[in-house]
Design a protein around this motif. Structure first.
Motif, mmCIF file in Angstrom:
data_model
loop_
_atom_site.group_PDB
_atom_site.id
_atom_site.type_symbol
_atom_site.label_atom_id
_atom_site.label_comp_id
_atom_site.label_asym_id
_atom_site.label_seq_id
_atom_site.Cartn_x
_atom_site.Cartn_y
_atom_site.Cartn_z
ATOM 1 N N GLU A 241 0.811 -1.221 0.000
ATOM 2 C CA GLU A 241 0.000 0.000 0.000
ATOM 3 C C GLU A 241 0.843 1.270 0.000
ATOM 4 N N MET A 242 1.943 1.270 0.721
ATOM 5 C CA MET A 242 2.652 2.514 1.004
ATOM 6 C C MET A 242 3.994 2.656 0.300
ATOM 7 N N THR A 243 4.395 1.685 -0.523
ATOM 8 C CA THR A 243 5.658 1.775 -1.237
ATOM 9 C C THR A 243 5.495 1.289 -2.672
ATOM 10 N N GLU A 244 6.560 1.482 -3.441
ATOM 11 C CA GLU A 244 6.632 0.977 -4.799
ATOM 12 C C GLU A 244 7.769 -0.044 -4.878
ATOM 13 N N PRO A 245 7.716 -0.982 -5.833
ATOM 14 C CA PRO A 245 8.816 -1.934 -5.987
ATOM 15 C C PRO A 245 10.163 -1.213 -6.106
ATOM 16 N N GLY A 246 11.144 -1.725 -5.372
ATOM 17 C CA GLY A 246 12.461 -1.118 -5.374
ATOM 18 C C GLY A 246 12.684 -0.098 -4.280
ATOM 19 N N ASP A 247 11.620 0.356 -3.609
ATOM 20 C CA ASP A 247 11.777 1.329 -2.525
ATOM 21 C C ASP A 247 12.595 0.750 -1.380
ATOM 22 N N VAL A 248 13.225 1.655 -0.631
ATOM 23 C CA VAL A 248 14.006 1.266 0.546
ATOM 24 C C VAL A 248 13.115 1.354 1.780
ATOM 25 N N VAL A 249 12.996 0.239 2.480
ATOM 26 C CA VAL A 249 12.155 0.143 3.679
ATOM 27 C C VAL A 249 13.059 -0.114 4.877
ATOM 28 N N LEU A 250 12.917 0.685 5.916
ATOM 29 C CA LEU A 250 13.716 0.540 7.132
ATOM 30 C C LEU A 250 12.864 0.027 8.283
ATOM 31 N N ASP A 251 13.361 -1.000 8.960
ATOM 32 C CA ASP A 251 12.803 -1.418 10.241
ATOM 33 C C ASP A 251 13.838 -1.088 11.310
ATOM 34 N N PRO A 252 13.602 -0.065 12.139
ATOM 35 C CA PRO A 252 14.605 0.345 13.127
ATOM 36 C C PRO A 252 14.725 -0.594 14.316
ATOM 37 N N ALA B 197 14.483 -4.322 14.140
ATOM 38 C CA ALA B 197 14.207 -5.417 13.209
ATOM 39 C C ALA B 197 14.085 -6.787 13.850
ATOM 40 N N GLY B 198 14.633 -6.975 15.035
ATOM 41 C CA GLY B 198 14.445 -8.248 15.730
ATOM 42 C C GLY B 198 14.808 -9.456 14.899
ATOM 43 N N TRP B 199 13.825 -10.277 14.618
ATOM 44 C CA TRP B 199 14.026 -11.523 13.873
ATOM 45 C C TRP B 199 14.032 -11.313 12.359
ATOM 46 N N GLY B 200 13.907 -10.078 11.899
ATOM 47 C CA GLY B 200 13.989 -9.806 10.468
ATOM 48 C C GLY B 200 12.705 -10.015 9.691
ATOM 49 N N THR B 201 11.580 -10.049 10.379
ATOM 50 C CA THR B 201 10.314 -10.337 9.719
ATOM 51 C C THR B 201 9.958 -9.284 8.664
ATOM 52 N N THR B 202 10.180 -8.012 8.977
ATOM 53 C CA THR B 202 9.891 -6.961 8.005
ATOM 54 C C THR B 202 10.711 -7.155 6.742
ATOM 55 N N LEU B 203 11.953 -7.578 6.890
ATOM 56 C CA LEU B 203 12.823 -7.760 5.727
ATOM 57 C C LEU B 203 12.383 -8.952 4.882
ATOM 58 N N VAL B 204 11.838 -9.979 5.515
ATOM 59 C CA VAL B 204 11.285 -11.100 4.751
ATOM 60 C C VAL B 204 10.114 -10.597 3.902
ATOM 61 N N ALA B 205 9.241 -9.796 4.516
ATOM 62 C CA ALA B 205 8.106 -9.242 3.776
ATOM 63 C C ALA B 205 8.579 -8.356 2.636
ATOM 64 N N CYS B 206 9.655 -7.588 2.861
ATOM 65 C CA CYS B 206 10.207 -6.745 1.800
ATOM 66 C C CYS B 206 10.695 -7.593 0.634
ATOM 67 N N ALA B 207 11.375 -8.683 0.943
ATOM 68 C CA ALA B 207 11.894 -9.553 -0.114
ATOM 69 C C ALA B 207 10.760 -10.125 -0.954
ATOM 70 N N VAL B 208 9.698 -10.566 -0.305
ATOM 71 C CA VAL B 208 8.570 -11.157 -1.012
ATOM 72 C C VAL B 208 7.908 -10.131 -1.932
ATOM 73 N N GLU B 209 7.907 -8.860 -1.514
ATOM 74 C CA GLU B 209 7.235 -7.808 -2.286
ATOM 75 C C GLU B 209 8.207 -6.965 -3.120
ATOM 76 N N SER B 210 9.426 -7.454 -3.315
ATOM 77 C CA SER B 210 10.412 -6.797 -4.182
ATOM 78 C C SER B 210 10.777 -5.392 -3.710
ATOM 79 N N ARG B 211 10.906 -5.230 -2.408
ATOM 80 C CA ARG B 211 11.413 -3.994 -1.831
ATOM 81 C C ARG B 211 12.783 -4.257 -1.219
ATOM 82 N N THR B 212 13.553 -3.201 -1.026
ATOM 83 C CA THR B 212 14.879 -3.303 -0.435
ATOM 84 C C THR B 212 14.774 -3.006 1.049
#
Length: 227
Positions: free
Chosen positions: A37-48, A50-65
């Motif tokens: 909803e809030m980004t476009e493919p290729g956008d940089v997403v930061l989780d400050p 991040a813990g277990w890295g769940t946000t980054l897994v979601a980013c990978a699935v949705e083609s975000r960095t």
């Protein structure tokens, strides 16, 4: 998720479930709609936080960095091992108050605040571990530092979504979500709130001491300099 102000979460997608982190991290299935909803493919997403890295897994699935910051060296290494299956994501062992990123380099911030008053890392010797803070005003001051730093590395127009709950600790109501929103509003323009409802019973047991079956998503935006 669209623009609905509330959403009932039924559970994690089994493809992304992490049994060892049950109850201690978010779900990929709840983060993916927000990223879309809030980004476009290729956008940089930061989780400050991040813990277990769940946000980054979601980013990978949705083609975000995705870039994750985690202050605990042990947890950061655990997340790195998880992310080996998701190339292109970056996990840094770093303090969210001092993010090692260029100014205005982040398109979206998405994360779950480390809640005050849990039983996680209460005796941590790691500087910047918010879970270890036992004084509420010290905790809010640390959040203020984090939000100021995050604002600097967000590009103008970028949005942030931060999840947080109000708490009941020792019989005392702690308006954590509302106080966090007040602190966040010093740095970013508050724009909305969403509510994630969990289809599960509340519990005062476990490390999170979670006595709510819902959490607020605080949505805020960095305004352009001329505004």
């Amino acid at each position: 998720m669209g623009t609905s102000s509330w959403h009932v979460l039924r559970g994690e997608d089994p493809a992304f479930a992490l049994p060892e982190a049950a109850g201690q991290c978010g779900w990929v299935s709840q983060l993916r709609p927000l990223i879309v909803e809030m980004t476009e493919p290729g956008d940089v997403v930061l989780d400050p936080f991040a813990g277990w890295g769940t946000t980054l897994v979601a980013c990978a699935v949705e083609s975000r960095t995705g870039i994750g910051l985690e202050v605990s060296p042990e947890r950061a290494e655990q997340a790195r091992r998880r992310l080996e299956a998701y190339p292109g994501q970056t996990m840094l062992c770093a303090d969210a108050r001092k993010p090692p990123l260029p100014e205005e380099s982040v398109d979206f911030v998405l994360g779950d605040l480390p809640y005050f008053g849990t039983n996680l890392d209460t005796h941590s010797g790691v500087d910047g571990q918010l879970y270890a803070l036992r004084d509420y005003e010290d905790y809010l001051s640390a959040l203020d530092e984090v939000f100021a730093s995050i604002t600097r590395i967000m590009r103008p127009g970028a949005r942030a979504v931060l999840a947080v709950q109000n708490r009941r600790l020792g019989g005392r109501f702690v308006p954590l979500a509302w106080d966090a929103a007040r602190v966040l509003g010093r740095h970013l323009t508050l724009g909305d709130e969403r509510i994630h409802c969990y289809d599960r019973p509340t519990s005062d047991e476990g490390p999170m001491l979670t006595n709510r079956s819902h959490e607020y998503l605080l949505v805020a935006e960095k305004q352009p300099a001329h505004q």
